[in-house]
Design a protein around this motif. Sequence first.
Motif, PDB file in Angstrom:
ATOM      1  N   THR A  31       0.838  -1.200   0.000  1.00 27.63           N
ATOM      2  CA  THR A  31       0.000   0.000   0.000  1.00 27.63           C
ATOM      3  C   THR A  31       0.875   1.254   0.000  1.00 27.63           C
ATOM      4  OG1 THR A  31      -0.095  -0.179   2.409  1.00 27.63           O
ATOM      5  CG2 THR A  31      -1.970  -1.055   1.163  1.00 27.63           C
ATOM      6  N   PRO A  37      -5.555  -3.099  -1.968  1.00 26.78           N
ATOM      7  CA  PRO A  37      -5.173  -2.508  -0.671  1.00 26.78           C
ATOM      8  C   PRO A  37      -5.516  -3.409   0.509  1.00 26.78           C
ATOM      9  CG  PRO A  37      -6.364  -0.905  -2.019  1.00 26.78           C
ATOM     10  CD  PRO A  37      -6.459  -2.227  -2.726  1.00 26.78           C
ATOM     11  N   ASN A  38      -6.487  -4.291   0.333  1.00 27.67           N
ATOM     12  CA  ASN A  38      -6.784  -5.245   1.409  1.00 27.67           C
ATOM     13  C   ASN A  38      -7.283  -6.557   0.790  1.00 27.67           C
ATOM     14  OD1 ASN A  38      -7.718  -6.575   3.797  1.00 27.67           O
ATOM     15  ND2 ASN A  38      -7.774  -4.572   4.779  1.00 27.67           N
ATOM     16  N   HIS A  96      -3.798   0.068  13.325  1.00 25.12           N
ATOM     17  CA  HIS A  96      -2.802  -0.910  12.883  1.00 25.12           C
ATOM     18  C   HIS A  96      -1.663  -1.040  13.890  1.00 25.12           C
ATOM     19  CE1 HIS A  96      -4.754  -0.515   8.948  1.00 25.12           C
ATOM     20  NE2 HIS A  96      -4.200  -1.677   8.664  1.00 25.12           N
ATOM     21  N   HIS A  97      -0.891  -2.107  13.701  1.00 25.93           N
ATOM     22  CA  HIS A  97       0.348  -2.330  14.459  1.00 25.93           C
ATOM     23  C   HIS A  97       1.294  -1.137  14.249  1.00 25.93           C
ATOM     24  CE1 HIS A  97       2.554  -3.286  10.722  1.00 25.93           C
ATOM     25  NE2 HIS A  97       1.364  -3.710  10.302  1.00 25.93           N
ATOM     26  N   LYS A 133       3.787  -0.219  10.979  1.00 25.03           N
ATOM     27  CA  LYS A 133       3.264   0.147   9.660  1.00 25.03           C
ATOM     28  C   LYS A 133       3.891   1.448   9.172  1.00 25.03           C
ATOM     29  CE  LYS A 133      -1.001   0.563   7.031  1.00 25.03           C
ATOM     30  NZ  LYS A 133      -0.402  -0.184   5.920  1.00 25.03           N
ATOM     31  N   ASP A 147       2.939   3.361   6.236  1.00 24.68           N
ATOM     32  CA  ASP A 147       2.071   4.365   5.603  1.00 24.68           C
ATOM     33  C   ASP A 147       0.852   4.710   6.447  1.00 24.68           C
ATOM     34  OD1 ASP A 147       1.480   1.629   4.962  1.00 24.68           O
ATOM     35  OD2 ASP A 147      -0.015   2.308   3.514  1.00 24.68           O
ATOM     36  N   SER A 167      -3.904   4.127   6.115  1.00 27.53           N
ATOM     37  CA  SER A 167      -3.719   2.824   5.488  1.00 27.53           C
ATOM     38  C   SER A 167      -4.308   2.834   4.071  1.00 27.53           C
ATOM     39  CB  SER A 167      -4.442   1.750   6.305  1.00 27.53           C
ATOM     40  OG  SER A 167      -5.843   1.924   6.191  1.00 27.53           O
ATOM     41  N   GLY A 168      -3.844   1.895   3.255  1.00 31.43           N
ATOM     42  CA  GLY A 168      -4.390   1.763   1.904  1.00 31.43           C
ATOM     43  C   GLY A 168      -5.884   1.463   1.952  1.00 31.43           C
ATOM     44  N   THR A 169      -6.291   0.702   2.943  1.00 30.88           N
ATOM     45  CA  THR A 169      -7.711   0.344   3.080  1.00 30.88           C
ATOM     46  C   THR A 169      -8.553   1.582   3.377  1.00 30.88           C
ATOM     47  OG1 THR A 169      -6.981  -1.758   3.994  1.00 30.88           O
ATOM     48  CG2 THR A 169      -9.304  -1.192   4.317  1.00 30.88           C
ATOM     49  N   ILE A 214      -3.244  -5.677  14.787  1.00 37.52           N
ATOM     50  CA  ILE A 214      -2.826  -6.176  13.460  1.00 37.52           C
ATOM     51  C   ILE A 214      -3.392  -5.196  12.432  1.00 37.52           C
ATOM     52  CG2 ILE A 214      -2.926  -8.080  11.802  1.00 37.52           C
ATOM     53  CD1 ILE A 214      -1.416  -9.174  14.019  1.00 37.52           C
ATOM     54  N   ALA A 215      -4.654  -5.389  12.027  1.00 44.00           N
ATOM     55  CA  ALA A 215      -5.263  -4.496  11.021  1.00 44.00           C
ATOM     56  C   ALA A 215      -6.755  -4.418  11.293  1.00 44.00           C
ATOM     57  CB  ALA A 215      -4.995  -5.030   9.622  1.00 44.00           C
ATOM     58  N   PHE A 222      -5.641 -12.667   5.152  1.00 42.07           N
ATOM     59  CA  PHE A 222      -5.454 -12.063   3.833  1.00 42.07           C
ATOM     60  C   PHE A 222      -5.241 -13.105   2.727  1.00 42.07           C
ATOM     61  CE2 PHE A 222      -3.642  -8.941   6.930  1.00 42.07           C
ATOM     62  CZ  PHE A 222      -4.620  -7.966   6.782  1.00 42.07           C
TER      63      PHE A 222
HETATM   64  O1  LIG Z   1       0.286  -2.770   6.897  1.00 38.68           O
HETATM   65  C1  LIG Z   1      -0.639  -3.555   7.212  1.00 38.68           C
HETATM   66  O2  LIG Z   1      -0.550  -4.329   8.160  1.00 38.68           O
HETATM   67  C2  LIG Z   1      -1.862  -3.543   6.401  1.00 38.68           C
HETATM   68  N1  LIG Z   1      -1.884  -2.824   5.335  1.00 38.68           N
HETATM   69  C3  LIG Z   1      -2.962  -2.697   4.425  1.00 38.68           C
HETATM   70  C4  LIG Z   1      -3.468  -1.273   4.400  1.00 38.68           C
HETATM   71  O3  LIG Z   1      -2.654  -0.342   4.419  1.00 38.68           O
HETATM   72  O4  LIG Z   1      -4.678  -1.078   4.335  1.00 38.68           O
HETATM   73  C5  LIG Z   1      -4.017  -3.735   4.622  1.00 38.68           C
HETATM   74  C6  LIG Z   1      -4.272  -4.112   6.043  1.00 38.68           C
HETATM   75  O5  LIG Z   1      -4.965  -3.071   6.641  1.00 38.68           O
HETATM   76  C7  LIG Z   1      -2.979  -4.422   6.780  1.00 38.68           C
END
Ligand SMILES: O=C(O)C1=N[C@H](C(=O)O)C[C@H](O)C1
Length: 266
Positions: free
Chosen positions: A101, A126-127, A155-156, A159, A161, A164-166, A214-215, A240
């Motif tokens: 992402t 993205p997910n 998220h953890h 990460k 970005d 998140s991409g989602t 986690i996510a 995933f």
């Molecule tokens: O980095 C992650 O862990 C995830 N990244 C993706 C995002 O940026 O959406 C998908 C999920 O959320 C886990």
Amino acid sequence: MEKVKIVIAGPRGRMGKEAVHLVLQSETYALVGAVDRKYEGFKVGDLDGFPESDAMIYTDFEKCLQETEPDVLIDLTTPEVGMFHTRTALKYKVRPVVGTTGFSDEDLAELEQLCSEQETGCIIAPNFAVGAVLMMKFSRMAAKYFPDVEIIELHHDQKLDAPSGTAVKTAQMIADVREAKRQGHQDEKETLHGARGADYQGMHIHSVRLPGLIAHQQVMFGADGQTLTIRHDSYHRSSFMSGVKLAVDTVMKMDAFVYGLENIIE
Ligand SMILES: O=C(O)C1=N[C@H](C(=O)O)C[C@H](O)C1
Ligand SMILES: NC(=O)C1=CN([C@@H]2O[C@H](COP(=O)(O)OP(=O)(O)OC[C@H]3O[C@@H](n4cnc5c(N)ncnc54)[C@H](OP(=O)(O)O)[C@@H]3O)[C@@H](O)[C@H]2O)C=CC1
């Protein structure tokens, strides 16, 4: 039946590891190589915690493509590296399945163009978790009736970005059915910078980063006298993998550009 030949970029990563296991356990896939930034000349099976595998590890992506001639690249790296891998794979007519992402709109437009020039399928997801894709679809449905929405993604803390991409994809899908609208009080003022989160066409996106997570994402809608919350949680990265499999199987049958699994999940 010939096995689908797959190269995985980022095999030692949290997601890459899961993807390696998925491919090695499959009877229809063959892991032919892996791209890492170290361990050149080693085999995937030489790495700690990996099952037996003769797939070679390359630090030079083009060399990997030339020597292994894969059908599919699964990329689970970082935005810059993932963009380079995806662009290069398309030039070699290798079909990318990208979970990485952090791509910009310009990156996506470039890949779509390249995909069409090369007549090679490419899926950017993205997910990959089916539940998360449903959360996004349900949010798009709800936004038609509830234009006031805030997205909270959690998220953890490793990460890279944010958002998140989602969360970005969710906002884009909601924007398909919601006119841009500034939310909150018209005189609202942040007394601490960032308090209202990121702004996407007036929607606010809040990014939480904590060890132990986690996510996770919740999309909250508000209207007169009511709220609606749509939430998804990934408690393990195995969540995933069915989406990765769906993407690999689908990308083998198409030559178009797909951004988001919602476009291939019925
Ligand atoms: O980095 C992650 O862990 C995830 N990244 C993706 C995002 O940026 O959406 C998908 C999920 O959320 C886990
Ligand atoms: N679409 C989806 O469903 C999901 C997407 N993601 C996304 O996937 C990506 C990876 O996430 P995650 O596994 O948690 O991250 P990790 O940091 O655990 O893994 C990334 C891996 O990429 C490697 N890497 C960095 N640079 C290169 C390079 N030049 N060549 C090859 N490999 C390289 C890293 O190596 P090193 O350790 O040496 O830095 C690391 O092993 C992120 O963008 C994340 O947002 C995550 C979960 C689900």
